[in-house]
Design a protein around this motif. Structure first.
Motif, PDB file in Angstrom:
ATOM      1  N   HIS A  11       0.891  -1.246   0.080  1.00 20.89           N
ATOM      2  CA  HIS A  11      -0.136   0.009  -0.214  1.00 20.89           C
ATOM      3  C   HIS A  11       1.152   1.188  -0.062  1.00 20.89           C
ATOM      4  O   HIS A  11       0.565   2.418  -0.508  1.00 20.89           O
ATOM      5  CB  HIS A  11      -0.858  -0.144   1.524  1.00 20.89           C
ATOM      6  CG  HIS A  11      -0.061  -0.058   2.352  1.00 20.89           C
ATOM      7  ND1 HIS A  11       0.093  -1.550   3.036  1.00 20.89           N
ATOM      8  CD2 HIS A  11      -0.146   0.691   3.492  1.00 20.89           C
ATOM      9  CE1 HIS A  11       0.606  -1.044   4.077  1.00 20.89           C
ATOM     10  NE2 HIS A  11       0.567   0.169   4.515  1.00 20.89           N
ATOM     11  N   LYS A  54      -5.252   4.385   6.430  1.00 24.01           N
ATOM     12  CA  LYS A  54      -4.295   4.040   5.321  1.00 24.01           C
ATOM     13  C   LYS A  54      -4.861   4.561   3.950  1.00 24.01           C
ATOM     14  O   LYS A  54      -4.349   4.556   2.995  1.00 24.01           O
ATOM     15  CB  LYS A  54      -4.423   2.250   5.198  1.00 24.01           C
ATOM     16  CG  LYS A  54      -3.887   1.712   6.483  1.00 24.01           C
ATOM     17  CD  LYS A  54      -4.096   0.288   6.583  1.00 24.01           C
ATOM     18  CE  LYS A  54      -5.563  -0.171   6.772  1.00 24.01           C
ATOM     19  NZ  LYS A  54      -5.685   0.237   8.488  1.00 24.01           N
ATOM     20  N   LEU A  56      -6.963   3.232   2.198  1.00 20.36           N
ATOM     21  CA  LEU A  56      -6.813   1.962   1.548  1.00 20.36           C
ATOM     22  C   LEU A  56      -8.014   2.015   0.284  1.00 20.36           C
ATOM     23  O   LEU A  56      -7.815   1.644  -0.893  1.00 20.36           O
ATOM     24  CB  LEU A  56      -6.882   0.707   2.116  1.00 20.36           C
ATOM     25  CG  LEU A  56      -6.486  -0.564   1.569  1.00 20.36           C
ATOM     26  CD1 LEU A  56      -5.132  -0.441   0.744  1.00 20.36           C
ATOM     27  CD2 LEU A  56      -6.673  -1.756   2.412  1.00 20.36           C
TER      28      LEU A  56
END
Length: 333
Positions: A11, A54, A56
């Motif tokens: 990531h 994050k 994400l």
């Protein structure tokens, strides 16, 4: 290892590769969370968004769009949409769970109040729909609105299934698809759609996001019993203390004898927990291989995610997405 810990994990590499796009997403989030008439809205949103995380889900949208060759502006709108939906669900979840901490900071419902958290969550849902309409794509709107409904449905199902020892793996999977995988799969799918990818490619991106989300959640469930506080951001065993029927517990209950079932009935169904019960729960799960079986499930979902994107265009992003599928389960290896 938690997903935030080390540099140059998949990531991190995705973030570095897509840094300009992610900066544009952050700018759009900051601009669209402003309210002219209700200053509490940006205050609460900024508190949660500013806590880090994050990013994400929006990263997956950007990655999917770029992987499929997109050069237009609307992947930014969709990534911000996905993050708003995610942030709205976090605000609502903290109220439902009566949480006091998220990402190491006091929750919005603790700093302000439950009513403000729920209403700001509602505002962010509305903002997400405003953003997605700007793409002009009915298909995109259908995917994201369906995902929003699935998320809400999963939360209600989780309420009804909680502490019910009759909860099966199929019900668990339905809950996980609602609480985690639905937004992962929508995030990747809309990236392909906005890029004009063909139906097979869009389906591959959906399958990747769905399987990644399920693997991610099972890994989190396992870490609650076998990880560290640093890995999971909470105390080890919290799921047991909160009487959550996660996958390793469901597997152990399915294999339980009469004495073990009485233990699960007392500790999970009735909530009568005593000193040493967590250790006994771990021993029962070990006896039936429940942790290893759940780990095998997580690895199978990770493999499914990797297989799904193998047919997508060869690109450095594809390799990073494949590595990400490995990484979410590496934490439990």
């Amino acid at each position: 290892m938690g997903l935030d810990e080390a540099a140059q994990k998949p990531h991190d590499r995705l973030n570095a590769w897509l840094a300009a796009d992610m900066a544009a997403v952050d700018e759009m989030i900051a601009a669209r969370m402003v309210s002219q008439h209700a200053p509490r809205i940006p205050q609460i949103t900024a508190h949660l968004v500013g806590a880090g995380g994050k990013r994400l889900r929006p990263l997956l949208t950007i990655a999917a769009a770029r992987l499929c060759g997109y050069e237009g502006p609307y992947h930014i709108h969709l990534a911000a949409t996905v993050e708003f939906i995610h942030t709205a669900t976090l605000l609502h979840d903290d109220v439902i769970d009566e949480s006091t901490q998220r990402r190491g900071r006091p929750t919005a419902n603790l700093l302000w109040d439950n009513k403000s958290s729920v209403l700001v969550g509602d505002y962010l849902f509305a903002r997400s729909f405003q953003l997605m309409t700007e793409t002009g794509s009915m298909r995109v709107m259908q995917i994201l609105s369906n995902a929003s409904a699935t998320i809400s449905e999963g939360e209600v199902l989780q309420l009804t299934a909680a502490q019910d020892l009759a909860t099966t793996e199929a019900i668990y999977l339905q809950v996980v698809r609602g609480k985690t995988a639905a937004l992962f799969s929508a995030a990747t799918e809309v990236g392909g759609v906005i890029a004009g990818a063909n139906d097979a490619q869009v389906q591959a991106l959906f399958t990747y996001g769905d399987a990644l989300g399920i693997a991610f959640q099972i890994a989190d469930d396992l870490l609650d019993y076998g990880g560290s506080a640093a890995q999971i951001g909470k105390n080890v065993g919290d799921d047991f203390r909160e009487r959550k029927l996660t996958l390793p517990v469901i597997k152990a209950i399915a294999a339980a004898d009469a004495e073990e079932r009485a233990f699960w009935d007392r500790t999970i169904a009735k909530g009568q927990q005593a000193e040493g019960d967590l250790e006994q729960a771990l021993a029962i799960m070990a006896r039936h291989g429940a942790m290893e079986a759940a780990r095998a499930d997580a690895l199978a979902w990770s493999a499914k995610a990797k297989a799904a994107i193998a047919e997508l265009p060869e690109h450095p992003i594809r390799g990073m997405l494949s590595d990400l599928a490995d990484y979410v389960v590496a934490r439990i290896s």
